[in-house]
Scaffold this motif. Structure first.
Motif, PDB file in Angstrom:
ATOM      1  N   ARG A 100       0.753  -1.187   0.117  1.00  0.00           N
ATOM      2  CA  ARG A 100      -0.149   0.022   0.198  1.00  0.00           C
ATOM      3  C   ARG A 100       0.840   1.330  -0.089  1.00  0.00           C
ATOM      4  NH1 ARG A 100      -5.244  -0.441   1.277  1.00  0.00           N
ATOM      5  NH2 ARG A 100      -5.982  -2.506   2.131  1.00  0.00           N
ATOM      6  N   TYR A 101       0.539   2.095  -0.809  1.00  0.00           N
ATOM      7  CA  TYR A 101       0.916   3.655  -0.692  1.00  0.00           C
ATOM      8  C   TYR A 101       0.128   4.542  -0.056  1.00  0.00           C
ATOM      9  CZ  TYR A 101       4.515   1.800  -4.113  1.00  0.00           C
ATOM     10  OH  TYR A 101       5.622   1.109  -4.496  1.00  0.00           O
ATOM     11  N   SER A 109      -3.065   5.166   1.530  1.00  0.00           N
ATOM     12  CA  SER A 109      -4.441   4.292   1.576  1.00  0.00           C
ATOM     13  C   SER A 109      -4.628   3.611   0.158  1.00  0.00           C
ATOM     14  CB  SER A 109      -5.559   5.005   1.949  1.00  0.00           C
ATOM     15  OG  SER A 109      -5.499   6.138   0.961  1.00  0.00           O
ATOM     16  N   PHE A 110      -3.671   3.852  -0.750  1.00  0.00           N
ATOM     17  CA  PHE A 110      -3.717   3.372  -2.149  1.00  0.00           C
ATOM     18  C   PHE A 110      -2.965   1.869  -2.158  1.00  0.00           C
ATOM     19  CE2 PHE A 110      -1.774   2.583  -6.214  1.00  0.00           C
ATOM     20  CZ  PHE A 110      -2.840   2.588  -6.971  1.00  0.00           C
ATOM     21  N   ALA A 129      -1.574  -0.907  -4.036  1.00  0.00           N
ATOM     22  CA  ALA A 129      -0.806  -1.251  -5.376  1.00  0.00           C
ATOM     23  C   ALA A 129      -1.004  -2.505  -5.604  1.00  0.00           C
ATOM     24  CB  ALA A 129       0.461  -0.833  -5.282  1.00  0.00           C
ATOM     25  N   SER A 183      -2.889  -6.097  -3.657  1.00  0.00           N
ATOM     26  CA  SER A 183      -3.608  -6.756  -2.528  1.00  0.00           C
ATOM     27  C   SER A 183      -3.654  -8.224  -2.286  1.00  0.00           C
ATOM     28  CB  SER A 183      -4.962  -6.187  -2.343  1.00  0.00           C
ATOM     29  OG  SER A 183      -5.045  -4.762  -2.351  1.00  0.00           O
ATOM     30  N   GLY A 201      -1.271   0.081 -14.121  1.00  0.00           N
ATOM     31  CA  GLY A 201      -1.480   0.323 -12.747  1.00  0.00           C
ATOM     32  C   GLY A 201      -2.085  -1.104 -12.071  1.00  0.00           C
ATOM     33  N   ALA A 229      -6.443  -3.891 -10.758  1.00  0.00           N
ATOM     34  CA  ALA A 229      -6.626  -2.862  -9.750  1.00  0.00           C
ATOM     35  C   ALA A 229      -6.098  -3.534  -8.296  1.00  0.00           C
ATOM     36  CB  ALA A 229      -8.091  -2.608  -9.294  1.00  0.00           C
TER      37      ALA A 229
END
Lengths: 297, 321
Positions: A10-11, A13-14, A16, A18, A37, A202
């Motif tokens: 994670r960056y 709350s994003f 990258a 999961s 992405g 995602a």
């Protein structure tokens, strides 16, 4: 050979990447697919220990990718997506540098690969095009006898003939017993060289596909005249049904076609097309414009 | 350390090292040679014209500055020399992490079986060797200038009184002009304390730059931050010297620890003060001694170098832009 367990990056709350669980077997050519992405490069950079995982772990040959990264790098030949090399060196100097920095470096082999890729080694790196730099990176990083290659879009920016040479090299690596993890946007080349692919969306690993199994699957495109009867029970497992418009229906099935022919003969059909199901169809299930896929009605 | 990494850092550093060497050698040699052209007596006459307030801009009394040793020692305080010397530390230090990241080459480098510690320390050790080499070059240039220059000294005839053993200058008579080799009036060995202080300043700047570089990903920003700190520190030192009211500013700038003239003067006086970390008492030199200055600069540089190493070891490596 390569195992990830609940690997997450994670960056802030994003997310990258999961909760990625992956198992790449030794000697396998493994493809990574997904749009920009999707998390392909993040996954590869986590495997290389360039990023620290937020949670979970990744290991190569039993070694933790982050904590034991130097020992991991002895096992890996890595070509990044956007290979940048030392601008103040000539091609030949770059190859010499990379063959000296590794204990198992092989300058002659690097020269041989460069020759195969039709690369001018006397040119300064700063004067090389993106494609030439990509070729130089391939020659520099794949010259040693590493058991694992991690290639992040290795054919991007290459012309078709050099692209073919790179795919040929991946094939040779497989025959030599190497494991290859290979990300690409070009589905046809993934289909050509990979044993198995993972599709990311995602930051999540949404599907894994053995390509040999894909070759046994079919897509049936039907233009109907009236209401279609339900599919026979023998066809239901693994079959998807998609209404394209009022008249057209698309059925993807892993079942033998013999089970379907009697059903087709009885159905009110104006036209039917049957074709092997390619990687494109699997990819589009997760990234296509229309994802209104449903189970068999 | 890895042979390939050493070779690479030397190869990349040479582009800057050669001009720095030539520039510093030429400047140091020229500056000392110019001193030899101006008679000390004439220089003293010029200095005497300056208002006494100007003395606070000098860490040392004007009297000593009129001597050949004092005037040549000023070479090490010349902004051009300090900036050129600092440029080597700052430019090479900034390249260590943010330079490689900025160019996108760090990813390829760290994908090889070399530790981040090796990638960080190899160019820094090369740069430190470069700093030592540049100091040697500066001293060599000054030494060669002293060895090859001739000075003209003007003095008044003197009357020697035999029984008292005293001499009295006869200032009412015309002065006598005499030529002599510069080495007869200046010992180039006396510059060493100043050169060591310059080296300590270089180590501090290298540590500061490497630490910022380890945090940052853009080299231009690293250079901007370090040169910003550098010039603000310079201004603070000037401010501290300009008025006793602003004397406290000296505690906010690392340039307070760079005092090569004082170090040379104390070593020349030979009272043992040069080797002191702290000079007690109420003499003009009371306070932090020359090795206090050098020690703080070296310690600060070492701490920041180590801090940079820890930061780089733990940080994520961003993808090339």
């Amino acid at each position: 050979m390569v195992i990830t367990e609940h690997l997450t990056k994670r960056y802030g709350s994003f997310p990258a990447l999961s909760d990625c669980n992956l198992h790449v077997r030794s000697g396998e050519v493994f493809g990574l697919l997904g749009p920009n992405g999707a998390g392909k490069s993040t996954l590869l950079r986590l495997l290389m220990g360039l990023l620290a995982p937020t949670s979970g772990r990744a290991s190569i040959d039993g070694l933790d990718c982050h904590r034991d990264r130097v020992r991991v790098h002895r096992l890996v030949g890595y070509v990044p997506g956007d290979a940048r090399l030392f601008r103040t060196m000539r091609g030949r100097q770059v190859l010499r540098f990379f063959s000296t920095i590794r204990d198992d470096g092989d300058y002659q082999r690097a020269l041989h690969i460069a020759q195969r890729l039709d690369l001018d080694l006397d040119r300064w790196v700063m004067l090389m095009s993106t494609g030439m730099r990509q070729k130089l990176a391939l020659a520099a990083c794949l010259a040693s006898e590493q058991p694992l290659w991690i290639l992040d879009e290795p054919t991007a920016n290459l012309d078709p003939s050099v692209r073919a040479v790179v795919l040929e090299m991946i094939g040779e690596a497989r025959r030599a017993g190497r494991t290859v993890i290979f990300s690409s946007h070009v589905l046809s080349e993934v289909e050509e060289v990979c044993d198995r692919v993972a599709i990311l969306r995602a930051g999540q690993l949404v599907h894994q596909q053995v390509l040999a199994e894909l070759k046994e699957q079919h897509r049936i495109l039907i233009t109907r005249n009236g209401a279609l009867p339900p599919l026979p029970q023998t066809m239901e497992t693994g079959t998807t049904w998609q209404e394209l418009d009022a008249h057209r229906v698309q059925i993807d099935t892993p079942q033998p076609l013999t089970n379907l022919l009697a059903w087709l003969a009885a159905a009110p059909i104006a036209d039917v097309q049957i074709q092997p199901l390619g990687l494109r169809a699997v990819y589009d299930r997760f990234h296509g414009e229309s994802t209104s896929m449903q189970a068999v009605p | 350390m890895n042979r390939a990494l050493i070779g690479k850092s030397i190869y990349e550093g040479l582009v800057l090292f050669i001009p720095c060497t030539l520039g510093l050698f030429a400047f140091a040699w020229f500056r000392v040679w110019v001193v030899s052209l101006i008679d000390s007596l004439r220089f003293k006459q010029i200095i005497d014209l300056l208002p006494k307030e100007f003395e606070r801009f000098s860490p040392i009394e004007f009297e000593w500055l009129t001597s050949f040793t004092g005037r040549t020692a000023l070479t090490l305080e010349e902004p051009m020399l300090i900036v050129l010397f600092s440029a080597w530390a700052v430019v090479r230090g900034s390249d260590v992490v943010s330079g490689e990241l900025n160019r996108g080459t760090m990813e390829m480098l760290l994908a090889q079986p070399v530790s981040r510690r090796q990638v960080y320390w190899t160019p820094l050790v090369t740069t430190l060797c470069g700093l030592v080499a540049l100091c040697l070059i500066i001293w060599t240039a000054m030494h060669l200038a002293v060895e090859t220059s001739v000075v003209r000294q003007t003095r008044y005839p003197e009357l020697r009184i035999p029984i008292w053993g005293q001499t009295i200058p006869l200032t009412f008579m015309s002065p006598i002009s005499e030529s002599s080799p510069m080495r007869a009036v200046v010992s180039s060995w006396s510059y060493w304390p100043g050169v060591v202080n310059l080296l300590a300043l270089g180590v501090f700047l290298l540590g500061l730059t490497a630490c910022v570089s380890a945090i940052d990903r853009y080299r231009w920003r690293t250079l901007g931050i370090v040169f910003g700190v550098y010039f603000v520190s310079g201004v603070l030192k000037l401010g501290a010297m300009s008025s006793p009211l602003l004397g406290w500013l000296q505690y906010l700038t690392f340039f307070s620890l760079y005092d090569s003239q004082v170090h040379i003067k104390l070593a020349e006086d030979g009272a043992g003060h040069y080797w002191s970390f702290w000079i007690a008492g109420d003499s003009a030199w009371a306070g932090l001694g020359p090795w206090g200055h050098n020690g703080l600069l070296l310690l600060g540089g070492a701490v920041m170098l180590y801090l940079g190493s820890i930061i780089f070891e733990r940080r994520d490596l961003p993808a090339p832009m």
